[in-house]
Motif scaffolding. Structure first.
Motif, PDB file in Angstrom:
ATOM      1  N   GLY A 248     -62.976 -42.443 104.598  1.00 27.02           N
ATOM      2  CA  GLY A 248     -63.937 -42.707 105.666  1.00 27.02           C
ATOM      3  C   GLY A 248     -64.031 -44.169 106.046  1.00 27.02           C
ATOM      4  O   GLY A 248     -64.937 -44.537 106.802  1.00 27.02           O
ATOM      5  N   GLY A 249     -63.099 -45.003 105.522  1.00 22.79           N
ATOM      6  CA  GLY A 249     -63.220 -46.425 105.784  1.00 22.79           C
ATOM      7  C   GLY A 249     -64.549 -46.926 105.267  1.00 22.79           C
ATOM      8  O   GLY A 249     -64.948 -46.620 104.142  1.00 22.79           O
ATOM      9  N   ASN A 250     -65.261 -47.675 106.107  1.00 21.39           N
ATOM     10  CA  ASN A 250     -66.633 -48.071 105.759  1.00 21.39           C
ATOM     11  C   ASN A 250     -67.590 -47.662 106.873  1.00 21.39           C
ATOM     12  O   ASN A 250     -68.613 -48.310 107.103  1.00 21.39           O
ATOM     13  N   ALA A 251     -67.237 -46.573 107.542  1.00 17.90           N
ATOM     14  CA  ALA A 251     -68.065 -46.052 108.630  1.00 17.90           C
ATOM     15  C   ALA A 251     -69.325 -45.394 108.072  1.00 17.90           C
ATOM     16  O   ALA A 251     -69.354 -44.966 106.917  1.00 17.90           O
ATOM     17  N   PRO A 252     -70.381 -45.276 108.878  1.00 17.85           N
ATOM     18  CA  PRO A 252     -71.622 -44.658 108.399  1.00 17.85           C
ATOM     19  C   PRO A 252     -71.554 -43.134 108.312  1.00 17.85           C
ATOM     20  O   PRO A 252     -72.522 -42.489 107.906  1.00 17.85           O
ATOM     21  N   ASP A 253     -70.412 -42.569 108.698  1.00 17.91           N
ATOM     22  CA  ASP A 253     -70.251 -41.119 108.571  1.00 17.91           C
ATOM     23  C   ASP A 253     -68.799 -40.825 108.215  1.00 17.91           C
ATOM     24  O   ASP A 253     -67.920 -41.675 108.348  1.00 17.91           O
ATOM     25  N   ALA A 254     -68.556 -39.625 107.735  1.00 11.61           N
ATOM     26  CA  ALA A 254     -67.203 -39.232 107.356  1.00 11.61           C
ATOM     27  C   ALA A 254     -67.167 -37.730 107.175  1.00 11.61           C
ATOM     28  O   ALA A 254     -68.179 -37.101 106.807  1.00 11.61           O
ATOM     29  N   GLY A 255     -66.014 -37.159 107.415  1.00 13.41           N
ATOM     30  CA  GLY A 255     -65.875 -35.714 107.290  1.00 13.41           C
ATOM     31  C   GLY A 255     -66.057 -35.204 105.873  1.00 13.41           C
ATOM     32  O   GLY A 255     -66.374 -34.031 105.660  1.00 13.41           O
ATOM     33  N   TYR A 256     -65.862 -36.085 104.885  1.00 12.01           N
ATOM     34  CA  TYR A 256     -65.981 -35.649 103.493  1.00 12.01           C
ATOM     35  C   TYR A 256     -67.377 -35.894 102.922  1.00 12.01           C
ATOM     36  O   TYR A 256     -67.639 -35.554 101.771  1.00 12.01           O
ATOM     37  N   ALA A 257     -68.259 -36.484 103.699  1.00 14.19           N
ATOM     38  CA  ALA A 257     -69.619 -36.743 103.221  1.00 14.19           C
ATOM     39  C   ALA A 257     -70.413 -35.447 103.098  1.00 14.19           C
ATOM     40  O   ALA A 257     -70.096 -34.440 103.736  1.00 14.19           O
ATOM     41  N   PHE A 258     -71.459 -35.503 102.284  1.00 12.38           N
ATOM     42  CA  PHE A 258     -72.290 -34.318 102.059  1.00 12.38           C
ATOM     43  C   PHE A 258     -73.730 -34.763 101.842  1.00 12.38           C
ATOM     44  O   PHE A 258     -73.988 -35.914 101.456  1.00 12.38           O
ATOM     45  N   PRO A 259     -74.711 -33.886 102.076  1.00 12.84           N
ATOM     46  CA  PRO A 259     -76.124 -34.281 102.002  1.00 12.84           C
ATOM     47  C   PRO A 259     -76.562 -34.651 100.593  1.00 12.84           C
ATOM     48  O   PRO A 259     -76.242 -33.961  99.618  1.00 12.84           O
ATOM     49  N   ALA A 260     -77.300 -35.732 100.496  1.00 11.16           N
ATOM     50  CA  ALA A 260     -77.823 -36.157  99.208  1.00 11.16           C
ATOM     51  C   ALA A 260     -78.771 -35.115  98.620  1.00 11.16           C
ATOM     52  O   ALA A 260     -78.861 -34.967  97.400  1.00 11.16           O
ATOM     53  N   GLY A 261     -79.461 -34.397  99.490  1.00  7.80           N
ATOM     54  CA  GLY A 261     -80.381 -33.366  99.005  1.00  7.80           C
ATOM     55  C   GLY A 261     -79.668 -32.288  98.210  1.00  7.80           C
ATOM     56  O   GLY A 261     -80.215 -31.753  97.236  1.00  7.80           O
ATOM     57  N   ASP A 262     -78.447 -31.952  98.621  1.00  9.01           N
ATOM     58  CA  ASP A 262     -77.683 -30.956  97.868  1.00  9.01           C
ATOM     59  C   ASP A 262     -77.314 -31.491  96.490  1.00  9.01           C
ATOM     60  O   ASP A 262     -77.348 -30.771  95.495  1.00  9.01           O
ATOM     61  N   TYR A 263     -76.933 -32.758  96.442  1.00 11.23           N
ATOM     62  CA  TYR A 263     -76.611 -33.378  95.152  1.00 11.23           C
ATOM     63  C   TYR A 263     -77.848 -33.382  94.255  1.00 11.23           C
ATOM     64  O   TYR A 263     -77.761 -33.112  93.052  1.00 11.23           O
ATOM     65  N   ALA A 264     -79.004 -33.665  94.838  1.00 10.34           N
ATOM     66  CA  ALA A 264     -80.236 -33.738  94.061  1.00 10.34           C
ATOM     67  C   ALA A 264     -80.605 -32.395  93.439  1.00 10.34           C
ATOM     68  O   ALA A 264     -81.301 -32.345  92.416  1.00 10.34           O
ATOM     69  N   GLU A 265     -80.114 -31.310  94.041  1.00  9.94           N
ATOM     70  CA  GLU A 265     -80.448 -29.969  93.547  1.00  9.94           C
ATOM     71  C   GLU A 265     -79.293 -29.327  92.772  1.00  9.94           C
ATOM     72  O   GLU A 265     -79.328 -28.127  92.485  1.00  9.94           O
ATOM     73  N   MET A 266     -78.285 -30.111  92.424  1.00 10.37           N
ATOM     74  CA  MET A 266     -77.130 -29.558  91.722  1.00 10.37           C
ATOM     75  C   MET A 266     -77.514 -28.949  90.381  1.00 10.37           C
ATOM     76  O   MET A 266     -76.848 -28.055  89.866  1.00 10.37           O
ATOM     77  N   TRP A 267     -78.576 -29.432  89.773  1.00  8.07           N
ATOM     78  CA  TRP A 267     -79.043 -28.876  88.503  1.00  8.07           C
ATOM     79  C   TRP A 267     -79.334 -27.381  88.613  1.00  8.07           C
ATOM     80  O   TRP A 267     -79.163 -26.632  87.647  1.00  8.07           O
ATOM     81  N   SER A 268     -79.728 -26.963  89.824  1.00  5.66           N
ATOM     82  CA  SER A 268     -80.034 -25.549  90.038  1.00  5.66           C
ATOM     83  C   SER A 268     -78.837 -24.807  90.621  1.00  5.66           C
ATOM     84  O   SER A 268     -78.397 -23.790  90.090  1.00  5.66           O
ATOM     85  N   SER A 269     -78.257 -25.343  91.715  1.00  5.08           N
ATOM     86  CA  SER A 269     -77.203 -24.629  92.439  1.00  5.08           C
ATOM     87  C   SER A 269     -75.879 -24.560  91.684  1.00  5.08           C
ATOM     88  O   SER A 269     -75.120 -23.602  91.849  1.00  5.08           O
TER      89      SER A 269
END
Length: 802
Positions: A248-269
């Motif tokens: 993604g270079g250093n752009a503020p978005d990228a196709g491989y990015a994912f929501p932080a909220g999903d990461y925060a709930e990985m303990w459950s999902s």
């Protein structure tokens, strides 16, 4: 006289040996008798000459030639000094007397000066040097006192220290320290490493420097610092504006990015827990082997506004970053960074400078586990979970050329060659398991990759993990330009990194006297001297010492013209050791095959766009693949790395197959199947979570062996009998032997053919290092087996100082 005669023979021989280098005229009484005292040639005169011209140089000898020193052997007994320097004159003269006197025939002179004579301490008084002339003068005076006149030159003798280290980095940063921004930066010392450099010297170079961009030189110290700071933000990627991230270079978005909220709930999902552990962030770091960032690297918890909480109240591991807009606002999306492979942990921050979470070394992460977890959060991350990057925790298939071809698969400038070449590469051998090299040595290397596959000046590949929009480039020329715009910044930051000093407060004080002995042995002991009977083939050049391959570090040797053409070459390692000499696992080498080299000529990362001035007579880009038989000017083998901070870089060899430094030097002690110790879980969480390797210096590091503590495993413990090992014989046949044929004929098969990770037990099994596996053999470096225990201890102690 009586006190001298009571000393061991070895002590009594020293004076004789050291005095054999005198030349010139001598008149007066017999030295040592007092006859003619106060006149030229009297005892006072020859002793004064000894004290002024000879004794200052004896510190070199004293490091080894003392009781219980490495030279305190039956052979070395003929030359031993006392720790009390006031005895030097008496011992020196007595030793010379008992070795039959003489001048040019005296072992004291010839063993320290004549190249053909064996001497573990090297040649401190080479023929033609002032030291040789002074010693010969004194011995001549003792040998023929009636024809000798001693005269002092008046020059003070001051030996440079044996111990000292730049701790990696790059010469430019040393030079600019304390200088203003306007100071002009000198030439890169590595640019001095061209054919002919160090010809006939103790340190041998056969890999050479090549300029690949016109803007390599920063110009001024101010620009060097600016480049380094921009590079830190880009590559360290700890939640700052401009942080680089996966494709993604250093752009503020990228196709491989994912929501932080999903990461925060990985303990459950993903983990299937009923409630979030209070130490969730630390448990993620342990599971993936990626320590928490030591800087503010936040993410928002579910329902949390990152821009109302300075990025969020969570703390990410070093391998993830939250993307930010150019105005500094947080996006709430995450992506992975270079630190998934290159970020690690050595001790804790309060253990000493440079310790704790570090960007420069790893050997603890399991990126396949990380991508497997992330694939359940974001399908785009699943692409990397499918193409698994490692089979053993702490390693990776880092420089897999079959995967590199993916980066430019739709490069229209080389169409259709890029597509044809990519398909062809899939039948080439896998490079297999590799242990990421440390970044703090970047500034002292002339070539990158373990096999010196590209020159260090070919900087494009350093940002390949950030190559924007891979593999679906809509405008590949713009994506290439992003790399060109940022490569100097990233490289400058990598070159600025330093190794941590040995933490004496945690691991014990360095025995300075022993380390000095090790410095001499490291730089001057010829492992292939006639009396060593070394069965391993010898390298083509150098003096046969450790420094011959790994470079010179000791100030005394760095400033010795017999070692380096110029002291600025300190710590530079530019010796590709032939595979038949180093004898380590060759799978990385054969994976970078001629077919791979042929394909690379059409790859932009191998400078396929080079003009005629940047190509050799065969039309091959000079910044391309240096394993190419049409380009290579040195043997196929592995680059001996610089050794700054080597104590902190276990396990060893390019594949991480040897747990500690002692076993590097003593191959017979290496384990076949082993597992590094894991961090102890919190008492109330025992058995519930996967823990990472123990990175504590108190419980995880072995200061005696110089490496991380481990346990040896028998066949069947952490491995499957017959499949992974043979319970009947260490070298017996296994299923792995058959799989080798697959890995040798299909590079991507090594990455693709992995069982899906479904349980914590499978993750635990990935901590086992099995040297029966393809690319994981622990052979090599057998030539150091000739060292005795004292020499081994001294060299290891010296390595602590680097």
């Amino acid at each position: 006289e009586n006190s001298v005669m009571r000393l061991p023979v070895a002590y009594r021989l020293i004076p004789c040996l050291l005095l054999a280098a005198c030349q010139g005229e001598y008149s007066g009484g017999l030295p040592g008798t007092g006859e003619g005292s106060g006149t030229p040639g009297s005892r006072a005169d020859d002793k004064s000459f000894f004290i002024e011209r000879i004794q200052p140089r004896l510190g070199f000898c004293r490091t080894c030639h003392i009781p219980e020193g490495v030279a305190d052997t039956p052979e070395g007994e003929r030359f031993l000094l006392a720790t009390d320097a006031t005895q030097d004159y008496a011992l020196f003269r007595s030793a010379w007397d008992r070795m039959a006197g003489g001048v040019d025939s005296s072992p004291l002179l010839i063993e320290a000066s004549v190249a053909s004579e064996p001497h573990s301490g090297g040649k401190p008084w080479p023929v033609g040097s002032d030291a040789h002339a002074d010693l010969r003068t004194l011995l001549s005076c003792w040998n023929a006192p009636g024809r000798c006149s001693l005269r002092s030159s008046g020059d003070a003798i001051a030996e440079l220290p044996l111990l000292g280290s730049k701790r990696g980095g790059h010469y430019w940063f040393d030079y600019c320290e304390g200088r203003p921004d306007s100071a002009v930066v000198p030439e890169d010392p590595r640019a001095l490493v061209v054919p002919g450099t160090n010809a006939g010297k103790a340190v041998y170079f056969n890999a050479h420097w090549q300029v690949c961009q016109n803007d390599d030189h920063p110009g001024t110290c101010g620009e060097l610092r600016a480049r380094s700071e921009r590079g830190r933000i880009l590559v360290a990627a700890d939640g700052e504006v401009g942080a680089g991230h996966f494709f993604g270079g250093n752009a503020p978005d990228a196709g491989y990015a994912f929501p932080a909220g999903d990461y925060a709930e990985m303990w459950s999902s993903v983990w299937g827990l009923s409630e979030r552990p209070d130490n969730y962030d630390e448990l993620v770091a342990q599971r993936w082997g990626m320590p928490l960032s030591h800087t503010h690297n936040p993410y928002p918890l579910a329902g949390e506004d990152p821009n109302a909480s300075d990025g969020g109240s969570g703390q990410l591991p070093i391998g993830l970053t939250q993307l930010r807009n150019t105005d500094g606002s947080w996006t709430g999306n995450l992506n992975v960074t270079c630190s998934i492979c290159h970020g690690g942990k050595v001790g804790d921050v309060d253990d000493g400078p440079g310790l704790g979470t570090t960007y420069a070394t790893n050997s603890i992460s399991d990126i396949t586990v990380m991508f497997t977890d992330l694939s359940q959060l974001a399908p785009q991350q699943g692409a990397l979970a499918m193409v698994s990057q490692n089979k053993v925790r702490g390693t990776g298939n880092i420089t897999n050329f079959q995967l590199f071809g993916t980066l430019t698969l739709n490069d229209q400038s080389t169409f259709p060659y890029s597509q044809v070449d990519y398909l062809t590469l899939q039948g080439e051998p896998s490079t297999g398991t590799e242990d990421p090299p440390v970044w703090w040595n970047v500034g002292h290397r002339v070539a990158k990759f373990f096999d010196a596959g590209q020159v260090m000046g070919s900087k494009r590949i350093e940002l390949s993990f950030h190559f924007p929009n891979t593999p679906f480039h809509q405008d590949i020329e713009a994506d290439k330009q992003w790399i060109l715009d940022h490569q100097q910044d990233s490289d400058a930051w990598l070159m600025s990194l330093r190794s941590p000093p040995w933490p004496e407060n945690r691991l014990g004080a360095i025995d300075t006297a022993l380390a000095e002995q090790g410095a001499i042995l490291f730089h001057s002991k010829d492992l292939w001297a006639a009396d060593m009977n070394n069965p391993s083939p010898a390298p083509a050049g150098g003096n046969g010492s450790c420094a011959s391959c790994h470079g010179a570090y000791s100030p005394r040797f760095v400033n010795d013209p017999a070692y380096l053409d110029d002291p600025v070459l300190e710590g530079i390692a530019a010796h590709v050791v032939p595979i038949e000499v180093i004898n380590t696992d060759d799978k990385r080498l054969i994976g970078n095959s001629q077919t791979v080299a042929d394909a690379s000529t059409s790859n932009w990362f191998a400078y396929s766009d080079a003009d005629d001035s940047q190509r050799n007579e065969n039309g091959i880009p000079l910044c391309g693949n240096w394993n190419d038989e049409n380009l290579r000017q040195r043997p196929l083998g592995y680059l001996a790395p610089p050794l700054y901070g080597v104590w902190a870089t276990a396990p060893y060899f390019h594949n991480g197959s040897v747990p500690n430094i002692r076993q590097v030097l003593l191959p017979r002690e290496r384990p076949r199947i082993w597992r590094r110790l894991s961090q102890e879980p919190r008492a109330d969480q025992s058995g519930q979570f996967v823990m990472g390797f123990d990175t504590s210096l108190g419980t995880g590091y072995d200061p005696e062996q110089m490496g991380w503590r481990y346990e040896s495993l028998p066949c069947g413990s952490g491995s499957s009998p017959v499949y992974d090992c043979n319970p009947a014989a260490d070298d017996g046949a296994t299923v792995q032997d058959g799989l080798n044929l697959l890995w040798e004929n299909g590079g991507l098969a090594w990455n693709l053919l992995n069982p899906p990770i479904m349980s914590d037990q499978q993750i635990e099994e990935r901590k086992v290092y099995n040297t029966n596996y393809y690319s994981q053999y622990n052979t090599g470096h057998e030539f150091t087996e000739v060292l005795n225990e004292r020499e081994l201890a001294a060299i290891m102690e010296y390595l602590k100082t680097l």
